[in-house]
Design an enzyme around this catalytic site. Sequence first.
Site, PDB file in Angstrom:
ATOM      1  NE  ARG A 124      38.516 134.549 102.371  1.00 49.29           N
ATOM      2  CZ  ARG A 124      38.595 133.532 101.523  1.00 49.29           C
ATOM      3  NH1 ARG A 124      37.886 133.561 100.387  1.00 49.29           N
ATOM      4  NH2 ARG A 124      39.343 132.480 101.788  1.00 49.29           N
ATOM      5  CE  LYS A 181      41.801 136.354 101.793  1.00 49.98           C
ATOM      6  NZ  LYS A 181      42.597 135.901 102.948  1.00 49.98           N
ATOM      7  CE1 TYR A 233      35.197 128.254 111.476  1.00 50.04           C
ATOM      8  CE2 TYR A 233      36.507 127.461 109.644  1.00 50.04           C
ATOM      9  CZ  TYR A 233      35.893 128.488 110.312  1.00 50.04           C
ATOM     10  OH  TYR A 233      35.959 129.758 109.809  1.00 50.04           O
ATOM     11  NE  ARG A 244      35.795 132.816 105.638  1.00 53.19           N
ATOM     12  CZ  ARG A 244      35.837 132.238 104.445  1.00 53.19           C
ATOM     13  NH1 ARG A 244      34.773 132.245 103.675  1.00 53.19           N
ATOM     14  NH2 ARG A 244      36.941 131.632 104.030  1.00 53.19           N
ATOM     15  CG  HIS A 302      39.606 127.794 104.124  1.00 56.26           C
ATOM     16  ND1 HIS A 302      39.092 127.236 105.280  1.00 56.26           N
ATOM     17  CD2 HIS A 302      39.543 129.139 104.303  1.00 56.26           C
ATOM     18  CE1 HIS A 302      38.736 128.207 106.105  1.00 56.26           C
ATOM     19  NE2 HIS A 302      39.011 129.368 105.530  1.00 56.26           N
ATOM     20  CG  HIS A 328      36.218 136.381 109.148  1.00 58.53           C
ATOM     21  ND1 HIS A 328      36.135 137.136 108.007  1.00 58.53           N
ATOM     22  CD2 HIS A 328      37.149 135.428 108.897  1.00 58.53           C
ATOM     23  CE1 HIS A 328      36.998 136.664 107.117  1.00 58.53           C
ATOM     24  NE2 HIS A 328      37.614 135.630 107.632  1.00 58.53           N
TER      25      HIS A 328
END
Length: 300
Positions: A149, A173, A281, A249, A272, A246
């Site tokens: 990210r 995160k 995806y 990404r 994730h 993104h």
Amino acid sequence: MGKDEVVTRLFLQYLQVEKNYSQYTIEYYHGDLLDFRLFMSEQSITEFEQVEYSDVRLFLTKLFNQKLSRKSVARKISSLRSFYKFLLREKLASQNPFAGVSIPKVDKRLPNFFYEEELAILFQACDISDPIGQRNRAILELLYATGIRVSECCSIHLQDIDMELSTLLVHGKGRKDRYVPFGNFAEVALERYITEGRKAIMQQNKQSHDVLLVNFRGGPLTTRGLRTVLNKIVEQSSLNSKIHPHKLRHSFATHLLNNGADMRTVQELLGHENLSSTQIYTHVTKDYLKKTYMEHHPRA
């Protein structure tokens, strides 16, 4: 400073320190809180604790009357629900009026990605004889090689990079660290930038710190600065498409899956928490496979 302003500041500090959210995300939360405080003022509600479920329903009606997208409404509800959870935790409220509110379902858009030919054009747009061009090439190679990210990219320090093992320690995160490998192209670009471009920029501006990505003054590159850099790269290239971090990404994940990578591995590389975030995806790869089939099968 009023009580609500103090509480808002405490919440934003909580997001930054305990949740480790990016400044970009915190700004969204802050904007959602300001919108809600404006609504409270219109309804003569003076404190967050006075808000009831009926007030929330009225707030939602106002949002829909403004013709906001379901995604925007869902985000505001989520922000305010989290805010009241924080108030309950800190004993600053006795109830969460957003607890019973259902978040409107958001249509999942298929992620946009670059084709490999488009990426080649982007890479060529960077002048690697120039320190800033070397930095820009390193940014592109790093984002595409690792799928990290923007906030993760801007928080990389020199000691997070292991050139010997070709791995990067990513601070994700919620303070969840992970190791992500990178390939030869990214390694060459990083090595050139660190030993040449970054060194020249730092010396010219008499700067001294260990943040990997720097701006032209030698200070740490911000997430907003990185987005500006990417837009300039597109302007310098012959591509007509828009770029956002993104998209690189998405390209990382899509190309891995198209070339046979398994879903769990891609999930881990992307950082994730849930596999469902990665599964979107598969729709892209199915479309890609169908397109390839229709173009190349003799009896398609």
